[in-house]
Design a protein around this motif. Structure first.
Motif, PDB file in Angstrom:
ATOM      1  N   CYS B  23       0.851  -1.181   0.000  1.00 38.47           N
ATOM      2  CA  CYS B  23       0.000   0.000   0.000  1.00 38.47           C
ATOM      3  C   CYS B  23       0.891   1.236   0.000  1.00 38.47           C
ATOM      4  O   CYS B  23       1.873   1.294   0.759  1.00 38.47           O
ATOM      5  CB  CYS B  23      -0.891  -0.040   1.240  1.00 38.47           C
ATOM      6  SG  CYS B  23      -1.873   1.436   1.558  1.00 38.47           S
ATOM      7  N   TRP B  35      -4.742  -2.083   8.618  1.00 37.09           N
ATOM      8  CA  TRP B  35      -5.110  -3.119   7.660  1.00 37.09           C
ATOM      9  C   TRP B  35      -6.420  -3.759   8.123  1.00 37.09           C
ATOM     10  O   TRP B  35      -6.554  -4.140   9.291  1.00 37.09           O
ATOM     11  CB  TRP B  35      -4.027  -4.181   7.553  1.00 37.09           C
ATOM     12  CG  TRP B  35      -2.842  -3.733   6.745  1.00 37.09           C
ATOM     13  CD1 TRP B  35      -1.658  -3.266   7.208  1.00 37.09           C
ATOM     14  CD2 TRP B  35      -2.743  -3.722   5.316  1.00 37.09           C
ATOM     15  NE1 TRP B  35      -0.830  -2.952   6.165  1.00 37.09           N
ATOM     16  CE2 TRP B  35      -1.479  -3.223   4.984  1.00 37.09           C
ATOM     17  CE3 TRP B  35      -3.612  -4.079   4.283  1.00 37.09           C
ATOM     18  CZ2 TRP B  35      -1.039  -3.082   3.669  1.00 37.09           C
ATOM     19  CZ3 TRP B  35      -3.181  -3.942   2.973  1.00 37.09           C
ATOM     20  CH2 TRP B  35      -1.909  -3.450   2.678  1.00 37.09           C
ATOM     21  N   ALA B  63       2.923  -6.199  10.002  1.00 39.82           N
ATOM     22  CA  ALA B  63       2.764  -4.944   9.285  1.00 39.82           C
ATOM     23  C   ALA B  63       4.102  -4.229   9.262  1.00 39.82           C
ATOM     24  O   ALA B  63       4.854  -4.261  10.235  1.00 39.82           O
ATOM     25  CB  ALA B  63       1.705  -4.065   9.951  1.00 39.82           C
ATOM     26  N   LEU B  74       1.632  -5.524   4.449  1.00 39.64           N
ATOM     27  CA  LEU B  74       1.146  -6.571   5.346  1.00 39.64           C
ATOM     28  C   LEU B  74       1.651  -7.903   4.825  1.00 39.64           C
ATOM     29  O   LEU B  74       1.441  -8.227   3.660  1.00 39.64           O
ATOM     30  CB  LEU B  74      -0.383  -6.582   5.395  1.00 39.64           C
ATOM     31  CG  LEU B  74      -1.009  -7.649   6.295  1.00 39.64           C
ATOM     32  CD1 LEU B  74      -0.750  -7.321   7.767  1.00 39.64           C
ATOM     33  CD2 LEU B  74      -2.512  -7.773   6.033  1.00 39.64           C
ATOM     34  N   TYR B  87      -8.155  -7.351   1.255  1.00 35.82           N
ATOM     35  CA  TYR B  87      -7.440  -6.656   2.324  1.00 35.82           C
ATOM     36  C   TYR B  87      -7.389  -5.170   1.995  1.00 35.82           C
ATOM     37  O   TYR B  87      -6.896  -4.765   0.941  1.00 35.82           O
ATOM     38  CB  TYR B  87      -6.042  -7.259   2.493  1.00 35.82           C
ATOM     39  CG  TYR B  87      -6.119  -8.631   3.103  1.00 35.82           C
ATOM     40  CD1 TYR B  87      -6.426  -9.734   2.309  1.00 35.82           C
ATOM     41  CD2 TYR B  87      -5.961  -8.828   4.466  1.00 35.82           C
ATOM     42  CE1 TYR B  87      -6.551 -10.996   2.858  1.00 35.82           C
ATOM     43  CE2 TYR B  87      -6.084 -10.097   5.027  1.00 35.82           C
ATOM     44  CZ  TYR B  87      -6.382 -11.168   4.216  1.00 35.82           C
ATOM     45  OH  TYR B  87      -6.521 -12.422   4.763  1.00 35.82           O
ATOM     46  N   CYS B  89      -6.253  -1.312   2.970  1.00 32.51           N
ATOM     47  CA  CYS B  89      -5.305  -0.456   3.663  1.00 32.51           C
ATOM     48  C   CYS B  89      -6.009   0.868   3.966  1.00 32.51           C
ATOM     49  O   CYS B  89      -6.715   1.406   3.107  1.00 32.51           O
ATOM     50  CB  CYS B  89      -4.098  -0.228   2.754  1.00 32.51           C
ATOM     51  SG  CYS B  89      -2.906   0.996   3.321  1.00 32.51           S
TER      52      CYS B  89
END
Lengths: 114, 110
Positions: B23, B35, B63, B74, B87, B89
């Protein structure tokens, strides 16, 4: 500890009709968020409350959307009139700045406008 | 350019492998990073938060934050099929403004 509560879970309305969503945050969380999430996208902020004050409503379409958080606890988000493009999932989240700002989400309301 | 960028994926890894999710963010005053995992049809749930440069480990999740590079990642070790999800961010400024990426879809194949 109870999580964030939202109702209804699902709502189907015809365009031009009004609709309202309700959210009760986690007890003690002073910050409350309303998000809109479309399929394949991340949550987009509509409005953020710190206690009863709306501190960020820059992305709220104020011609048709309104929100309130009376007494700094539960909150209502309203759309009037609804448009086809409003079909989405409406998420409520709450957090405590004192505890690091981690947001906890409710189950969401899936709105379908026909 | 979006404020928070994630590869949309899908990212596919075999069971037991390490999944790496990345991210980047544009706002240099961002202070808090999160996250979230979102299963299909469900709402996001918090996995990890990180506030300072370096690594933070929680079970199979790590992380990593590099504020100079405006990058947060992550890592999921020993990936399981139950880790298959999107997932998200999220980045929060000091003023409390929170911005989410569009998520990376992870598939863990048995």
């Amino acid at each position: 500890e109870a999580g964030v509560v939202q109702s209804p879970r699902y709502k189907i309305i015809e365009k031009k009709q009004p609709v309202a969503f309700w959210c009760n945050p986690i007890s003690g969380h002073n910050t409350l968020y309303w998000y809109l999430q479309n399929l394949g996208q991340g949550p987009e902020l509509l409005i953020r409350y710190e206690n009863e004050e709306a501190v960020d409503d820059s992305q709220l379409p104020k011609d048709r959307f309104s929100a309130e958080r009376l007494k700094g606890v539960d909150s209502t988000l309203k759309i009037q009139p609804a448009e086809l493009g409003d079909s989405a999932v409406y998420l409520c989240a709450s957090s405590s700045r004192r505890l690091g700002g981690e947001q906890y989400f409710g189950p969401g309301t899936r709105l379908t406008v026909t | 350019q979006k404020e928070v960028e994630q590869n949309s994926g899908p990212l596919s890894v075999p069971e037991g492998a390490i999944a790496s999710l990345n991210c980047t963010y544009s706002d240099r005053v961002s202070q808090s990073f999160f996250w979230y995992r979102q299963y299909s049809g469900k709402s996001p749930e918090l996995i990890m938060s990180i506030y300072s440069n370096g690594d933070k480990e929680d079970g199979r999740f790590t992380a990593q934050l590099n504020k100079a590079s405006q990058y947060v990642s992550l890592l999921i070790r020993d990936s399981q099929p139950s880790d298959s999800a999107t997932y998200l961010c999220a980045v929060m400024s000091d003023a409390g403004k929170s911005t989410f990426g569009d998520g990376t879809t992870l598939t863990v194949k048995p």
